[in-house]
Design a protein around this motif. Structure first.
Motif, short mmCIF file in Angstrom:
data_model
loop_
_atom_site.label_atom_id
_atom_site.label_comp_id
_atom_site.label_asym_id
_atom_site.label_seq_id
_atom_site.Cartn_x
_atom_site.Cartn_y
_atom_site.Cartn_z
N ARG A 251 -101.68 11.12 -4.19
CA ARG A 251 -103.07 10.67 -4.13
C ARG A 251 -103.96 11.73 -3.49
NH1 ARG A 251 -103.53 5.02 -1.35
NH2 ARG A 251 -105.74 5.38 -1.91
N ALA A 252 -103.42 12.44 -2.49
CA ALA A 252 -104.21 13.49 -1.84
C ALA A 252 -104.51 14.62 -2.82
CB ALA A 252 -103.47 14.02 -0.62
N LEU A 253 -103.51 15.07 -3.57
CA LEU A 253 -103.72 16.16 -4.52
C LEU A 253 -104.63 15.73 -5.67
CD1 LEU A 253 -100.12 17.63 -4.62
CD2 LEU A 253 -102.17 18.79 -3.78
N ALA A 254 -104.51 14.47 -6.10
CA ALA A 254 -105.40 13.97 -7.15
C ALA A 254 -106.85 13.94 -6.68
CB ALA A 254 -104.96 12.57 -7.59
N ALA A 255 -107.06 13.68 -5.39
CA ALA A 255 -108.42 13.61 -4.84
C ALA A 255 -109.04 14.98 -4.63
CB ALA A 255 -108.40 12.84 -3.51
N ASP B 215 -115.72 18.18 -2.97
CA ASP B 215 -114.36 18.68 -2.80
C ASP B 215 -113.29 17.62 -2.93
OD1 ASP B 215 -115.22 21.34 -2.31
OD2 ASP B 215 -115.71 20.81 -0.25
N PHE B 216 -113.55 16.42 -2.41
CA PHE B 216 -112.58 15.33 -2.49
C PHE B 216 -113.26 14.08 -3.04
CE2 PHE B 216 -110.74 18.16 0.63
CZ PHE B 216 -109.38 18.10 0.38
N VAL B 217 -112.65 13.49 -4.05
CA VAL B 217 -113.13 12.23 -4.62
C VAL B 217 -112.08 11.17 -4.31
CG1 VAL B 217 -113.79 11.01 -6.71
CG2 VAL B 217 -114.46 13.40 -6.40
N LEU B 218 -112.39 10.31 -3.36
CA LEU B 218 -111.46 9.29 -2.89
C LEU B 218 -111.72 7.97 -3.61
CD1 LEU B 218 -111.72 10.20 0.89
CD2 LEU B 218 -110.04 11.03 -0.77
N GLY B 219 -111.02 6.93 -3.19
CA GLY B 219 -111.16 5.65 -3.88
C GLY B 219 -112.56 5.08 -3.81
N ASP B 220 -113.19 5.15 -2.63
CA ASP B 220 -114.49 4.51 -2.47
C ASP B 220 -115.60 5.46 -2.04
OD1 ASP B 220 -113.44 1.91 -3.02
OD2 ASP B 220 -112.59 1.86 -0.99
N CYS B 221 -115.31 6.76 -1.88
CA CYS B 221 -116.34 7.69 -1.43
C CYS B 221 -115.96 9.10 -1.81
CB CYS B 221 -116.54 7.58 0.09
SG CYS B 221 -115.11 8.14 1.05
N ASP B 222 -116.89 10.02 -1.64
CA ASP B 222 -116.66 11.45 -1.87
C ASP B 222 -116.82 12.19 -0.54
OD1 ASP B 222 -116.51 10.71 -4.52
OD2 ASP B 222 -118.56 11.37 -4.99
N VAL B 223 -116.14 13.32 -0.43
CA VAL B 223 -116.21 14.13 0.79
C VAL B 223 -116.42 15.59 0.40
CG1 VAL B 223 -114.97 14.95 2.84
CG2 VAL B 223 -114.74 12.56 2.11
N GLU B 224 -117.44 16.21 0.99
CA GLU B 224 -117.69 17.64 0.84
C GLU B 224 -117.28 18.32 2.13
OE1 GLU B 224 -118.70 21.18 -0.95
OE2 GLU B 224 -118.65 19.18 -1.89
N VAL B 225 -116.34 19.27 2.05
CA VAL B 225 -115.82 19.96 3.23
C VAL B 225 -116.59 21.26 3.42
CG1 VAL B 225 -113.80 20.97 4.35
CG2 VAL B 225 -113.54 18.97 2.86
N LYS B 226 -117.11 21.45 4.63
CA LYS B 226 -117.79 22.69 4.97
C LYS B 226 -117.16 23.27 6.23
CE LYS B 226 -120.71 23.36 1.73
NZ LYS B 226 -120.62 24.60 0.92
N THR B 227 -116.83 24.56 6.18
CA THR B 227 -116.11 25.19 7.29
C THR B 227 -116.90 26.39 7.79
OG1 THR B 227 -114.06 24.55 6.19
CG2 THR B 227 -113.88 26.11 8.01
N THR B 228 -116.97 26.53 9.11
CA THR B 228 -117.71 27.63 9.71
C THR B 228 -116.89 28.26 10.83
OG1 THR B 228 -119.77 28.24 10.86
CG2 THR B 228 -118.87 26.06 11.34
#
Length: 332
Positions: free
Chosen positions: A158-162, A172-185
């Motif tokens: 499930r993690a790799l599919a997301a 970056d990540f499309v989960l079951g109920d939400c999306d997540v954009e990862v930003k790194t600094t």
């Protein structure tokens, strides 16, 4: 310029990276018989080797990353032969090539033979694409931190599919109920670069979170990891998902060949990642937002900008997938 000579003065990847990060041109003497001087020019992203000229210029026009010339310095009667390598993204490999030329000269070879022996040995370097940029390296490191935590929460399949970041999707990540954009600094504040109007535009009907990751150089800490080390750490965790993981890395532009030399910097988390809800109060520039202030927003074709979320209140409860207990998957 450092006046110590010989192989004992060979640079490690970390030492070369420190010279480059300092941003100031510098020189290192590599050998004395004949004199061989390494030049490090961070602003130009170039490495050079100069030695007293004993022959005419040498044709290296077949190699796109290398050029040669003869020159004199003011007040110095010496005519120098110089080899210049466009080293962006392959700094340590370029240094190794120039060190090889210096070693051949110390063994008595003339410059033409020394140069072509080194060029033959590093033909692979000269035909390959440059490494990931520092921003890409940092960004991939942050996405791998997120992926590693997501594997803890929902298991590998499930993690790799997301994980859609390598496929250049909007989030970056499309989960079951939400999306997540990862930003790194790597900065002390949570300052992130946003690319385009869609990167922080929520998909209709789906909440969007920005995951803010701060990393810093590990120094002498045992808890840091290089980018290749982080990749191997995740590979060791995977069972059925190893091929899928490697395919995603390939889409990102990753190559295992020479990775340890190209990415020697060890990083660690500067702070615990934070999640921010990207809602109407979040400082995001989107097409919808531009439509409220511009009469012809469709004419704005591209935009990059920086946001500082350091002083914003993060979500007290991040997406449950990043905090849940791992769900065991059946053995393949």
């Amino acid at each position: 310029m450092d006046d110590h000579a010989g192989e004992s003065n060979a640079l490690t990847p970390e030492t070369l990276a420190a010279y480059i990060d300092a941003g100031i041109p510098t020189e290192q003497r590599l050998a004395d018989a004949p004199i061989c001087i390494l030049g490090i020019d961070p602003p130009r992203r170039e490495l050079t080797l100069r030695t007293p000229a004993t022959e005419a210029d040498i044709d290296v026009s077949a190699y796109r990353m290398i050029r040669t010339d003869l020159f004199e310095e003011p007040g110095d009667e010496t005519v120098w032969f110089r080899v210049t390598v466009d080293a962006e993204g392959v700094e340590y490999e370029a240094y190794s090539l120039l060190q090889s030329v210096a070693d051949q000269l110390q063994q008595g070879d003339d410059m033409e033979r020394a140069l072509h022996v080194a060029l033959d040995a590093y033909r692979g370097l000269l035909s390959r694409a440059p490494r990931l940029s520092e921003d890409q390296e940092t960004g991939l490191f942050g996405e791998l931190i997120a992926l590693n935590r997501l594997i803890d929460g929902v298991g590998e399949s499930r993690a790799l599919a997301a994980w859609l970041g390598p496929q250049s999707e909007e989030h970056d990540f499309v989960l079951g109920d939400c999306d997540v954009e990862v930003k790194t600094t790597r900065s002390e504040r949570r300052v992130h670069v946003i690319h385009g109007l869609g990167q922080l535009a929520p998909t209709p009907g789906r909440p969007l979170y920005l995951m803010s990751v701060q990393v810093t150089r590990a120094g002498a800490s045992d808890s840091g990891a290089t980018l290749p080390g982080m990749i191997e750490r995740i590979r060791r965790r995977l069972r059925a998902g190893r091929i899928d993981f490697d395919d995603k890395l390939t889409e990102f532009g990753w190559e295992d060949a020479r990775a340890d030399r190209l990415y020697p910097t060890r990083l660690l988390l500067r702070s615990e990642p934070r999640f921010y809800a990207v809602d109407d109060d979040f400082p995001a520039i989107t097409s919808a937002g531009l439509g409220r202030i511009l009469s012809r927003p469709e004419l704005v074709r591209s935009i990059d900008y920086r946001i500082d979320v350091t002083d914003l209140a993060p979500e007290e409860a991040p997406p449950v997938e990043f905090g849940a207990q791992v769900q065991e998957e059946p053995q393949p």
